[in-house]
Design a protein around this motif. Sequence first.
Motif, short mmCIF file in Angstrom:
data_model
loop_
_atom_site.label_atom_id
_atom_site.label_comp_id
_atom_site.label_asym_id
_atom_site.label_seq_id
_atom_site.Cartn_x
_atom_site.Cartn_y
_atom_site.Cartn_z
N THR A 67 0.85 -1.19 0.00
CA THR A 67 0.00 0.00 0.00
C THR A 67 0.88 1.23 0.00
O THR A 67 1.79 1.36 0.83
CB THR A 67 -0.92 0.04 1.24
N SER A 68 0.62 2.13 -0.95
CA SER A 68 1.34 3.39 -1.04
C SER A 68 0.32 4.48 -1.37
O SER A 68 -0.21 4.52 -2.48
CB SER A 68 2.43 3.33 -2.10
N GLY A 69 0.04 5.32 -0.39
CA GLY A 69 -0.99 6.32 -0.59
C GLY A 69 -2.35 5.65 -0.77
O GLY A 69 -2.78 4.85 0.05
N THR A 70 -3.00 5.95 -1.88
CA THR A 70 -4.32 5.35 -2.15
C THR A 70 -4.21 4.10 -3.02
O THR A 70 -5.22 3.48 -3.34
CB THR A 70 -5.23 6.37 -2.86
N ARG A 71 -3.01 3.73 -3.41
CA ARG A 71 -2.81 2.58 -4.29
C ARG A 71 -2.45 1.34 -3.49
O ARG A 71 -1.67 1.40 -2.55
CB ARG A 71 -1.70 2.86 -5.31
N SER A 72 -3.02 0.23 -3.88
CA SER A 72 -2.72 -1.05 -3.24
C SER A 72 -2.57 -2.12 -4.31
O SER A 72 -3.24 -2.07 -5.36
CB SER A 72 -3.83 -1.47 -2.27
N VAL A 73 -1.69 -3.07 -4.07
CA VAL A 73 -1.51 -4.19 -4.98
C VAL A 73 -1.11 -5.41 -4.18
O VAL A 73 -0.44 -5.30 -3.15
CB VAL A 73 -0.42 -3.87 -6.05
N SER A 74 -1.57 -6.56 -4.62
CA SER A 74 -1.22 -7.83 -3.97
C SER A 74 -0.69 -8.79 -5.02
O SER A 74 -1.05 -8.72 -6.20
CB SER A 74 -2.45 -8.45 -3.28
N SER A 75 0.17 -9.68 -4.59
CA SER A 75 0.73 -10.65 -5.52
C SER A 75 1.23 -11.86 -4.76
O SER A 75 1.56 -11.78 -3.58
CB SER A 75 1.89 -10.03 -6.31
N ARG A 76 1.29 -12.97 -5.47
CA ARG A 76 1.96 -14.15 -4.95
C ARG A 76 3.40 -14.15 -5.44
O ARG A 76 3.73 -13.53 -6.45
CB ARG A 76 1.23 -15.42 -5.41
N ALA A 77 4.23 -14.87 -4.71
CA ALA A 77 5.64 -14.95 -5.09
C ALA A 77 6.24 -16.21 -4.51
O ALA A 77 5.66 -16.86 -3.63
CB ALA A 77 6.40 -13.73 -4.60
#
Length: 281
Positions: A67-77
């Motif tokens: 999460t950075s500011g209003t942006r969010s991203v999720s991922s597998r690794a």
Amino acid sequence: MIWVNYKNIIIFSFLVMIAVTACKPKQRIIYSTKPVEDKENNQLFSDINTNTFDFNTFSSRLNMSLTSGTRSVSSRANLRMIKDSAILISVQPLFGVEVVRLYIDPNNILILDRMNKRYVKESLISLKEKYPVGFDFYTLQSILTNSPFVSGKSSVEDSDYRKFNITQTSDLNYYLTSKDPESDIEYSFTVNGNDRITFTHLMQYKKQQSLQWAYDNFAILGNNSFPHKMNAVITSKSRKIDAEFLFSEIVTNVPVQITSQVPESYSKTSLDEILKIIASE
């Protein structure tokens, strides 16, 4: 948009770079800790080293969120490590398809951008000259495995307790602090009554840059315990990034292959180009 998400994944992967058995263990979460004991500094540091998670090879699935500011991203690794030799993080957001690969060894860093068929390969020495920080391969390895580190050293010895100022906190944890003389980065560890690190903090006060790394969900793994949840906070003058790592299917001490090969069709780019993507967000 897919491209926006992908850019965030690259940012996330880069910032991660700058986090005892052969069978799959069943998690047994350790919910409580012993109260801290009064110990001499040398005995405390020795106990921390004794309880450090031990491995020769390490592999795990990761669920990562950013999460950075209003942006969010999720991922597998997938994470693979060969102790003191190499670390590889393969980011696979969909259907196990790798979009970014991060490789680091004691001498080099490699980033493969699969979607754009380009790569960055830099020596740690050249990076240190361009971006002077007190962060190296052994620091990253230690942070990812819940272990102490000493700036400028590849391993920690019991006698290194002399490099730390050791106190007790108001909530009855031990607090160890030291400083990297080259970069002026101050780093610290919070240690609980089980002699386990629960919090690692690196701070560059002049540049107002900070990395905080918290450990939770300790579970029995072989003859020791390992935190299956880690939270990171990366801050600078202009940005704050929160990240979470959930570990699963951890396997240690079995043969692991880690390669740093670059496909012939890939074009070389610079770390500055990757940083431009970060700066544009």
